[in-house]
Structure formats: structure tokens, C-alpha cells
Design an enzyme around this catalytic site. Structure first.
Site, PDB file in Angstrom:
ATOM      1  N   GLY A   1      -1.416   2.098   7.196  1.00 17.51           N
ATOM      2  CA  GLY A   1      -1.543   1.159   8.303  1.00 17.51           C
ATOM      3  C   GLY A   1      -0.769  -0.136   8.176  1.00 17.51           C
ATOM      4  O   GLY A   1      -1.080  -1.110   8.861  1.00 17.51           O
TER       5      GLY A   1
ATOM      6  N   GLU B   1       8.896  -2.737   6.220  1.00 21.68           N
ATOM      7  CA  GLU B   1       9.727  -1.943   5.308  1.00 21.68           C
ATOM      8  C   GLU B   1      10.443  -2.863   4.319  1.00 21.68           C
ATOM      9  O   GLU B   1      11.619  -2.671   3.979  1.00 21.68           O
ATOM     10  CB  GLU B   1      10.750  -1.096   6.085  1.00 21.68           C
ATOM     11  CG  GLU B   1      10.163  -0.226   7.176  1.00 21.68           C
ATOM     12  CD  GLU B   1       9.268   0.902   6.657  1.00 21.68           C
ATOM     13  OE1 GLU B   1       9.120   1.031   5.430  1.00 21.68           O
ATOM     14  OE2 GLU B   1       8.719   1.641   7.486  1.00 21.68           O
TER      15      GLU B   1
ATOM     16  N   GLY C   1       0.842  -1.187   0.000  1.00 19.30           N
ATOM     17  CA  GLY C   1       0.000   0.000   0.000  1.00 19.30           C
ATOM     18  C   GLY C   1       0.869   1.226   0.000  1.00 19.30           C
ATOM     19  O   GLY C   1       2.100   1.138   0.004  1.00 19.30           O
ATOM     20  N   THR C   2       0.249   2.386   0.003  1.00 17.74           N
ATOM     21  CA  THR C   2       1.006   3.634   0.081  1.00 17.74           C
ATOM     22  C   THR C   2       1.467   3.852   1.516  1.00 17.74           C
ATOM     23  O   THR C   2       1.101   3.110   2.426  1.00 17.74           O
ATOM     24  CB  THR C   2       0.131   4.825  -0.341  1.00 17.74           C
ATOM     25  OG1 THR C   2      -0.977   4.917   0.574  1.00 17.74           O
ATOM     26  CG2 THR C   2      -0.383   4.670  -1.752  1.00 17.74           C
ATOM     27  N   MET C   3       2.248   4.886   1.715  1.00 18.52           N
ATOM     28  CA  MET C   3       2.556   5.309   3.071  1.00 18.52           C
ATOM     29  C   MET C   3       1.256   5.707   3.760  1.00 18.52           C
ATOM     30  O   MET C   3       0.288   6.097   3.114  1.00 18.52           O
ATOM     31  CB  MET C   3       3.528   6.495   3.055  1.00 18.52           C
ATOM     32  CG  MET C   3       4.884   6.183   2.466  1.00 18.52           C
ATOM     33  SD  MET C   3       6.012   7.596   2.547  1.00 18.52           S
ATOM     34  CE  MET C   3       6.316   7.672   4.304  1.00 18.52           C
TER      35      MET C   3
END
Length: 216
Positions: free
Chosen positions: A14, A87, A9-11
Site C-alpha cells: 500500500g 518508487e 515496506g515490501t511490494m
């Protein structure tokens, strides 16, 4: 059957919160896991959520053999039932191959969390390899929103609130950095293409998306 699962997902959608929740749920059932992370905002060897939750993790340094690390833990009598990697976009492709080997040879579930593309909309090498190898890819259901209210699909790097499109692929920052520091913002595709951040949108009298209105 054990799986290599890529949660993407994007930053600000969650990912780290879900990683912590998965770890909590499994530990509550008596399972023991290893958490790897790389360049977390909270510092080395930490897995943190923007909600304020933090736990200890193993820093997956460049060149570290993740498979060998887990084998060493098992050889010393340790127990590992599952692996969480936060990450994951920062890992080298070879390290993603090692995670796939953990699933296949050690028969452990591996849950990898990361963003797919960088601030230039280019795939991170680690994320690309996860897309190629993962048994399952899950798009995070918590939608991050662009400043305009649309669903955010792209990550933007900012300096003084201005979007930049050049520089090293990996520069550690966050979505809540003071002006003058490297920061990040999630945008919809339209505003990423126009380099229209929240700061630049507020600076002008009219948004470029507002149609001209004539007084009658």
C-alpha cells in the site's frame, strides 16, 4: 520542522496508495505539492496504486536534479508546499541527497515511498541512502502476506512462476503479470530462502513444510 520521511515496506503493502492519500489530504487543505516518480507500473509520469487510482507525476529520470527542478518552479512564481516521491528505491543516492537539501534549504516536507531491498535481498542504493539520511523511517502498517499466510518480508522476482535470483537489479514488473513475463511476488523469509513461490508450492503434491504423516 520539515522532515524527510521514508515510508518503506515490501511490494503490495500500500505504499503508492498512502502516497496518493497524503497528496489528497494536503491538497484538500489548500497546499500544493510536486509528485516525483520513477518507473511506475502505469507508465512514465504516473503515480498509480493497485487499487486503480492514478495521478500525474514528474518522472525523475536518471541524472535529473530534483532540487534544481523545485528551485526552478519557485523561481517562476510557482508554489510548492511539499514533495512526494514514489518508487524512491530507484533514485540515485545523489538524488536522495538532493531531497535532503530540499528539506533543509527550501524547508519543505519530503515524503519518500519505496521498497528497501531487491529480489536478491540486497539494499537498493536509493533506499540505503534514505535510511542513512531520513529524519524518520516509517514501516507501512498494511502487511503484505506470503502465499502461506505469514507476513511477507521479501520481494521475489519470478519467470513462469519460478523464482530467479540473478539479473539486473531493476526490471519493471508487477505482482499480477501473466506467466512467461517477469513478475514479482512477496514471500516470507523462509519461503524466499527456499525459493518456494505460490506456483511452485501448488505444483507439488506436498509442501516441503508439511510434516510426514504415517498411517496407523
Amino acid at each position: 520542522m520539515p522532515e524527510l520521511v521514508f515510508f518503506s515496506g515490501t511490494m503490495d503493502c500500500g505504499k503508492s496508495t498512502l502516497a496518493l492519500q497524503i497528496g489528497h489530504n494536503r491538497s484538500a487543505r489548500g497546499l500544493q505539492g510536486v509528485i516525483f516518480t520513477r518507473d511506475d507500473r502505469a507508465g512514465e509520469g504516473k503515480l498509480s496504486s493497485r487499487l486503480g487510482l492514478v495521478t500525474e507525476a514528474v518522472e525523475a529520470d536518471e541524472g535529473m536534479d530534483l532540487y534544481a527542478y523545485l528551485v526552478a518552479q519557485l523561481s517562476k512564481g510557482g508554489r510548492v508546499d511539499y514533495v512526494i516521491v514514489d518508487e524512491a528505491q530507484f533514485l540515485a543516492p545523489a538524488q536522495i541527497d538532493q531531497l535532503a537539501r530540499v528539506v533543509d534549504d527550501l524547508e519543505m516536507d519530503v515524503f519518500a515511498f519505496g521498497i528497501t531491498t531487491d529480489f536478491r535481498t540486497r539494499l537498493f542504493p536509493g533506499s540505503q541512502r534514505l535510511v542513512e539520511l531520513a529524519d524518520r523511517i516509517e514501516q507501512l502498517q498494511v502487511e503484505a502476506l506470503c502465499w502461506c499466510g505469514a507476513r511477507a518480508t521479501h520481494n521475489a522476482r519470478t519467470i513462469d512462476g519460478e523464482m530467479v535470483v540473478e539479473g539486473a537489479q531493476v526490471v519493471v514488473g508487477d505482482v499480477n503479470r501473466p506467466a512467461g513475463e517477469v513478475g514479482y511476488e512477496v514471500l516470507c523469509r523462509r519461503h524466499h530462502r527456499r525459493r518456494a513461490t505460490a506456483a511452485s508450492a501448488q505444483a507439488g503434491a506436498l509442501s516441503p513444510d508439511v510434516l510426514p504423516v504415517s498411517s496407523a
